[in-house]
Scaffold this motif. Structure first.
Motif, short mmCIF file in Angstrom:
data_model
loop_
_atom_site.label_atom_id
_atom_site.label_comp_id
_atom_site.label_asym_id
_atom_site.label_seq_id
_atom_site.Cartn_x
_atom_site.Cartn_y
_atom_site.Cartn_z
N TYR A 124 46.27 42.52 39.02
CA TYR A 124 46.25 42.92 37.61
C TYR A 124 46.78 41.80 36.73
O TYR A 124 46.22 41.49 35.68
CB TYR A 124 47.08 44.19 37.41
CG TYR A 124 47.04 44.72 35.99
CD1 TYR A 124 46.04 45.59 35.59
CD2 TYR A 124 48.00 44.33 35.06
CE1 TYR A 124 45.99 46.07 34.29
CE2 TYR A 124 47.95 44.80 33.76
CZ TYR A 124 46.95 45.67 33.39
OH TYR A 124 46.92 46.13 32.09
N LEU A 125 47.87 41.18 37.18
CA LEU A 125 48.46 40.09 36.42
C LEU A 125 47.51 38.90 36.34
O LEU A 125 47.33 38.29 35.28
CB LEU A 125 49.79 39.67 37.05
CG LEU A 125 50.56 38.55 36.34
CD1 LEU A 125 50.93 38.97 34.93
CD2 LEU A 125 51.82 38.19 37.12
N LYS A 126 46.84 38.57 37.45
CA LYS A 126 45.93 37.43 37.45
C LYS A 126 44.68 37.72 36.62
O LYS A 126 44.21 36.86 35.87
CB LYS A 126 45.53 37.09 38.89
CG LYS A 126 46.67 36.54 39.74
CD LYS A 126 47.19 35.22 39.19
CE LYS A 126 46.19 34.10 39.28
NZ LYS A 126 46.72 32.82 38.79
N PHE A 127 44.14 38.92 36.74
CA PHE A 127 42.98 39.27 35.93
C PHE A 127 43.31 39.20 34.44
O PHE A 127 42.48 38.80 33.62
CB PHE A 127 42.50 40.69 36.28
CG PHE A 127 41.55 40.75 37.44
CD1 PHE A 127 40.40 39.98 37.47
CD2 PHE A 127 41.78 41.61 38.50
CE1 PHE A 127 39.51 40.04 38.54
CE2 PHE A 127 40.90 41.69 39.57
CZ PHE A 127 39.77 40.89 39.59
N ALA A 128 44.53 39.61 34.09
CA ALA A 128 44.93 39.69 32.69
C ALA A 128 45.28 38.33 32.10
O ALA A 128 45.22 38.16 30.88
CB ALA A 128 46.12 40.64 32.53
N LYS A 134 38.53 35.70 39.97
CA LYS A 134 37.31 36.44 40.26
C LYS A 134 37.59 37.63 41.19
O LYS A 134 38.60 37.63 41.90
CB LYS A 134 36.27 35.53 40.91
CG LYS A 134 35.92 34.30 40.08
CD LYS A 134 35.32 34.67 38.74
CE LYS A 134 34.93 33.44 37.95
NZ LYS A 134 34.41 33.78 36.61
N PRO A 135 36.70 38.63 41.22
CA PRO A 135 36.88 39.76 42.13
C PRO A 135 37.02 39.34 43.59
O PRO A 135 37.79 39.96 44.34
CB PRO A 135 35.61 40.59 41.90
CG PRO A 135 35.23 40.29 40.49
CD PRO A 135 35.58 38.84 40.28
N LYS A 136 36.29 38.29 44.00
CA LYS A 136 36.42 37.83 45.39
C LYS A 136 37.82 37.28 45.67
O LYS A 136 38.34 37.43 46.79
CB LYS A 136 35.36 36.77 45.68
CG LYS A 136 33.94 37.31 45.72
CD LYS A 136 32.93 36.23 46.07
CE LYS A 136 31.52 36.79 46.12
NZ LYS A 136 30.51 35.75 46.44
N ASP A 137 38.44 36.65 44.67
CA ASP A 137 39.82 36.18 44.83
C ASP A 137 40.75 37.37 45.01
O ASP A 137 41.66 37.35 45.84
CB ASP A 137 40.25 35.36 43.62
CG ASP A 137 39.36 34.14 43.41
OD1 ASP A 137 38.85 33.60 44.42
OD2 ASP A 137 39.20 33.71 42.25
N ALA A 138 40.52 38.41 44.21
CA ALA A 138 41.36 39.61 44.30
C ALA A 138 41.22 40.28 45.66
O ALA A 138 42.21 40.76 46.24
CB ALA A 138 40.98 40.59 43.19
N LEU A 139 39.99 40.30 46.19
CA LEU A 139 39.77 40.89 47.52
C LEU A 139 40.48 40.07 48.59
O LEU A 139 41.02 40.63 49.56
CB LEU A 139 38.28 40.98 47.81
CG LEU A 139 37.89 41.71 49.10
CD1 LEU A 139 38.33 43.16 49.04
CD2 LEU A 139 36.37 41.62 49.32
#
Length: 293
Positions: A124-128, A134-139
């Motif tokens: 959440y912090l990185k997306f914000a 990217k979503p792949k990084d989050a996964l």
């Protein structure tokens, strides 16, 4: 003297993400070991401990599961308790849905089953705050944390018969982790008010229900109140962002400028430039300007 070799000379993305997830992975080791030891005390062998850590992937749920099994609680009570405890992920996941809505259903399913409180906070912090996230990084963050947690649980299960620890340290660590997550998401006065309201309601409903469901009820009510306040302010206020409820609150440096803030600032600059261009165009076409020419 030879130059020190770089850890990631080719700038591989998976290594960069690993560096971001490493503090989280390292923090899982002591808590994961303690959870594995507790599951061993509840009668799990190391294989079952590994399976539970992958399928459940929730420190709070696994600690409660081990505690309930230790006191020989009925299976119905265990399932109901864990269901309401994990219901909070519906709220957590909804706040990340806008970042992964363009992905495939398979990706979203895999992302959902790999999410827990801690990797949610990181993502959440990185997306914000990071447009490149990217979503792949989050996964990847979710999978790194899952591997760290599962291995720690399994090792804890293996050494559970030879070592004992004070689990009060674990309770302190989990509490501190949740406080950190709240602080990192504090953005406005409304956020602070809803956090305080949630805490008061959680205590109230837990006293009444004598169950973790009180936390779920408090979360839903506080979220609804926050939605009503924000919706009312944005609907009736001429300048909602300058309203006291939505005005920015002091917060950690890493969260002061979010992606939404950057996009709003860029949009504001574009509007100002468009307004100036329109004004210049109007001035150049005015009668006084024509007579002067």
């Amino acid at each position: 003297m030879a130059k020190a070799q770089q850890i990631n000379p080719e700038k591989a993305r998976w290594l960069e993400v690993l560096g971001i997830a490493m503090p989280l992975c390292l923090s899982y080791i002591p808590i994961g070991l303690a959870c594995g030891i507790l599951l061993h005390a509840a009668g799990f062998n190391f294989i079952m401990t590994l399976i539970v850590s992958i399928v459940v992937f929730s420190g709070g749920a696994q600690f409660i599961l081990a505690s309930l099994l230790t006191i020989h609680a009925p299976l119905t009570s265990i399932f109901v308790t864990l269901f309401f405890l994990e219901l909070r992920y519906a709220l957590l996941g909804s706040s990340l849905s806008k970042y992964i809505k363009s992905e495939s259903q398979h990706f979203i399913w895999l992302f959902a089953v790999s999410m827990n409180d801690e990797n949610y906070a990181v993502n959440y912090l990185k997306f914000a705050t990071d447009k490149k996230w990217k979503p792949k990084d989050a996964l990847l963050v979710e999978h790194y944390s899952l591997i760290s947690w599962s291995v720690s649980n399994m090792v804890g299960g293996l050494i559970g018969s030879t070592i004992s620890i004070n689990l009060e340290v674990v309770d302190f660590a989990l509490t501190a982790l949740f406080i950190y997550m709240i602080v990192m998401q504090m953005r406005s006065h409304l956020t602070l008010i809803i956090c305080l309201l949630s805490a008061v309601l959680a205590v109230f409903f837990m006293v009444i229900t004598h169950s973790i469901i009180g936390v779920v009820i408090a979360t839903l009510i506080a979220s609804f109140v926050g939605f009503l306040i924000e919706n009312t302010v944005r609907k009736y206020s001429k300048k909602p962002n300058e309203n006291w409820f939505l005005s920015k609150l002091f917060r950690p440096r890493a969260t002061r400028i979010t992606v939404e803030d950057q996009e709003a600032e860029e949009q504001h600059l574009l509007e100002e430039k468009a307004e100036e261009a329109k004004k210049r165009s109007t001035d150049s076409q005015s009668p006084e300007s024509s007579q002067h020419d």
